[in-house]
Structures are given as C-alpha cells and as structure tokens.
Design a protein around this motif. Structure first.
Motif, PDB file in Angstrom:
ATOM      1  N   SER A  67      51.325 127.628  25.433  1.00 46.14           N
ATOM      2  CA  SER A  67      51.399 129.089  25.402  1.00 46.14           C
ATOM      3  C   SER A  67      50.043 129.671  25.779  1.00 46.14           C
ATOM      4  CB  SER A  67      51.830 129.588  24.026  1.00 46.14           C
ATOM      5  OG  SER A  67      50.874 129.224  23.058  1.00 46.14           O
ATOM      6  N   GLN A  68      50.108 130.798  26.438  1.00 47.68           N
ATOM      7  CA  GLN A  68      48.881 131.493  26.840  1.00 47.68           C
ATOM      8  C   GLN A  68      49.112 132.983  26.673  1.00 47.68           C
ATOM      9  OE1 GLN A  68      47.716 131.386  31.023  1.00 47.68           O
ATOM     10  NE2 GLN A  68      45.580 131.561  30.437  1.00 47.68           N
ATOM     11  N   SER A  69      48.111 133.667  26.125  1.00 49.25           N
ATOM     12  CA  SER A  69      48.179 135.119  26.032  1.00 49.25           C
ATOM     13  C   SER A  69      46.867 135.695  26.562  1.00 49.25           C
ATOM     14  CB  SER A  69      48.441 135.573  24.592  1.00 49.25           C
ATOM     15  OG  SER A  69      47.408 135.145  23.740  1.00 49.25           O
ATOM     16  N   GLN A  70      46.987 136.847  27.195  1.00 46.99           N
ATOM     17  CA  GLN A  70      45.824 137.526  27.757  1.00 46.99           C
ATOM     18  C   GLN A  70      45.857 138.981  27.326  1.00 46.99           C
ATOM     19  OE1 GLN A  70      46.623 136.846  31.929  1.00 46.99           O
ATOM     20  NE2 GLN A  70      45.167 135.167  31.990  1.00 46.99           N
ATOM     21  N   PHE A  71      44.685 139.510  27.011  1.00 43.41           N
ATOM     22  CA  PHE A  71      44.536 140.900  26.623  1.00 43.41           C
ATOM     23  C   PHE A  71      43.336 141.459  27.374  1.00 43.41           C
ATOM     24  CE2 PHE A  71      42.124 143.956  24.099  1.00 43.41           C
ATOM     25  CZ  PHE A  71      43.056 144.970  23.969  1.00 43.41           C
ATOM     26  N   THR A 100      41.371 135.649  26.438  1.00 43.43           N
ATOM     27  CA  THR A 100      42.439 134.723  26.788  1.00 43.43           C
ATOM     28  C   THR A 100      42.537 133.663  25.701  1.00 43.43           C
ATOM     29  OG1 THR A 100      42.007 135.036  29.135  1.00 43.43           O
ATOM     30  CG2 THR A 100      43.279 133.107  28.541  1.00 43.43           C
ATOM     31  N   SER A 101      43.750 133.357  25.298  1.00 42.43           N
ATOM     32  CA  SER A 101      43.990 132.294  24.328  1.00 42.43           C
ATOM     33  C   SER A 101      45.018 131.342  24.918  1.00 42.43           C
ATOM     34  CB  SER A 101      44.511 132.888  23.015  1.00 42.43           C
ATOM     35  OG  SER A 101      44.811 131.854  22.104  1.00 42.43           O
ATOM     36  N   THR A 102      44.623 130.078  25.056  1.00 42.08           N
ATOM     37  CA  THR A 102      45.517 129.066  25.598  1.00 42.08           C
ATOM     38  C   THR A 102      45.688 127.974  24.555  1.00 42.08           C
ATOM     39  OG1 THR A 102      44.716 129.524  27.820  1.00 42.08           O
ATOM     40  CG2 THR A 102      45.926 127.478  27.519  1.00 42.08           C
ATOM     41  N   SER A 103      46.883 127.845  24.017  1.00 44.87           N
ATOM     42  CA  SER A 103      47.200 126.842  22.991  1.00 44.87           C
ATOM     43  C   SER A 103      46.167 126.815  21.879  1.00 44.87           C
ATOM     44  CB  SER A 103      47.331 125.464  23.642  1.00 44.87           C
ATOM     45  OG  SER A 103      48.409 125.460  24.546  1.00 44.87           O
ATOM     46  N   GLY A 104      45.773 127.984  21.392  1.00 45.72           N
ATOM     47  CA  GLY A 104      44.853 128.082  20.264  1.00 45.72           C
ATOM     48  C   GLY A 104      43.379 128.093  20.621  1.00 45.72           C
ATOM     49  N   VAL A 105      43.025 127.899  21.892  1.00 48.52           N
ATOM     50  CA  VAL A 105      41.625 127.928  22.321  1.00 48.52           C
ATOM     51  C   VAL A 105      41.365 129.284  22.974  1.00 48.52           C
ATOM     52  CG1 VAL A 105      39.880 126.865  23.796  1.00 48.52           C
ATOM     53  CG2 VAL A 105      41.611 125.440  22.689  1.00 48.52           C
ATOM     54  N   SER A 106      40.436 130.049  22.395  1.00 43.90           N
ATOM     55  CA  SER A 106      40.177 131.418  22.867  1.00 43.90           C
ATOM     56  C   SER A 106      38.872 131.506  23.647  1.00 43.90           C
ATOM     57  CB  SER A 106      40.097 132.382  21.684  1.00 43.90           C
ATOM     58  OG  SER A 106      41.319 132.419  21.013  1.00 43.90           O
ATOM     59  N   SER A 107      38.851 132.446  24.587  1.00 50.27           N
ATOM     60  CA  SER A 107      37.624 132.773  25.319  1.00 50.27           C
ATOM     61  C   SER A 107      37.669 134.250  25.673  1.00 50.27           C
ATOM     62  CB  SER A 107      37.486 131.921  26.585  1.00 50.27           C
ATOM     63  OG  SER A 107      38.522 132.225  27.490  1.00 50.27           O
TER      64      SER A 107
END
Length: 161
Positions: A67-71, A100-107
């Motif tokens: 999963s990936q989420s972007q804000f 951006t958060s990809t499988s629990g890893v955020s940047s």
C-alpha cells in the motif's frame, strides 16, 4: 421587427464579451487541478491581478499486499497580467510539502515551484487555466530542476459578488 432582431443579438453578444473580461475580484473560489500536482484548490482573489490559495492532494493505492499513500499541501501566489481579452497570462510561485508512506515507511519532501500560465474567465465566477512550472527548487532533499513540463490544467469556480 426584422430590424430589431439583429440589434438584440448584437447587444447580447456585446454583453457576453464584456463579461468575459471580468476576472474574479475579492472572491473566494474552489477548483480542481489535473496533471502534475493534481488536487483540490482553494483560491482567494485579493483583486483582479493577485490571487492566493492552496492546493490539497491525496492518493492511496493498494496492490498485491503493498500500500502507498501520498499527501501534498501547496500554498501558492499568482500575479495575473491585465489584458483587454478574457485570456490573462500569469506568473505563479508555489511551495509544496509532500508526504509519502509506502508499506509503513514514510518520507517527506519540500519544494518551491516557479512558473506561469494563462487563465480565461468567462465571467467573475468561472474560469479555466493552464500552467507550467519552469523551475523546481527542491529544499529537502536539495535539488534544482529546469523544465518546460510537467503541465497542469484546472478549473475555478468563484463565489459571491
């Protein structure tokens, strides 16, 4: 009666043409931006030449257990040049914060965009625009990019007048 009809049609056309030359002034608006940096947009027209606002973007994708989420949040400033037609060229500056958060890893990233575009207002309520970012200054991480693309198009709907 036959002489009245052409005069009436000319009067309506002149009224519509005059309305096309009235950009928003002292109004709040909402809109959509599509392309690079898509999202909902909120704008306040301080006067016909100066618009400020912000863009909000969110996306979430889940595929094959990933999963990936972007804000993104991007306040902006536009200076529109007055013209005698409904088409108004403008310069814009935009500061963007993205996460951006990809499988629990955020940047997160921050950047300053400088560019321009053109807007067309049918009246003080509704308009369309197209813009490009010519200079992309990454602040964190640091980078500099000069390009003619990516482009963005949008629609704006202003309230109250």
């Amino acid at each position: 009666m036959k002489r009245f009809l052409p005069a009436f049609v000319a009067l309506i056309a002149a009224t519509l043409a005059a309305q096309a030359q009235s950009p928003p002034n002292g109004q709040f608006g909402i809109g959509l931006a599509l392309g690079s940096g898509s999202g909902a947009q909120f704008t306040y027209a301080i006067n016909p030449n100066i618009h400020i606002g912000g863009r909000l973007g969110f996306a979430s994708v889940s595929q094959s257990g990933q999963s990936q989420s972007q804000f993104a949040f991007a306040p902006f400033f536009r200076y529109l040049f007055s013209t005698t037609s409904g088409v108004m060229p403008y310069l814009h500056a935009e500061f963007e914060y993205g996460s951006t958060s990809t499988s629990g890893v955020s940047s997160s990233t921050t950047a300053l965009y400088l560019g321009g575009g053109v807007a067309y207002y049918w009246n003080a309520t509704f308009g369309i625009r197209g813009e490009i970012n010519l200079l992309d200054l990454g602040l964190d991480p640091s980078y500099t990019q000069f390009s003619i693309v990516p482009a963005r198009i949008g629609v704006d709907w202003f309230f109250g007048r």
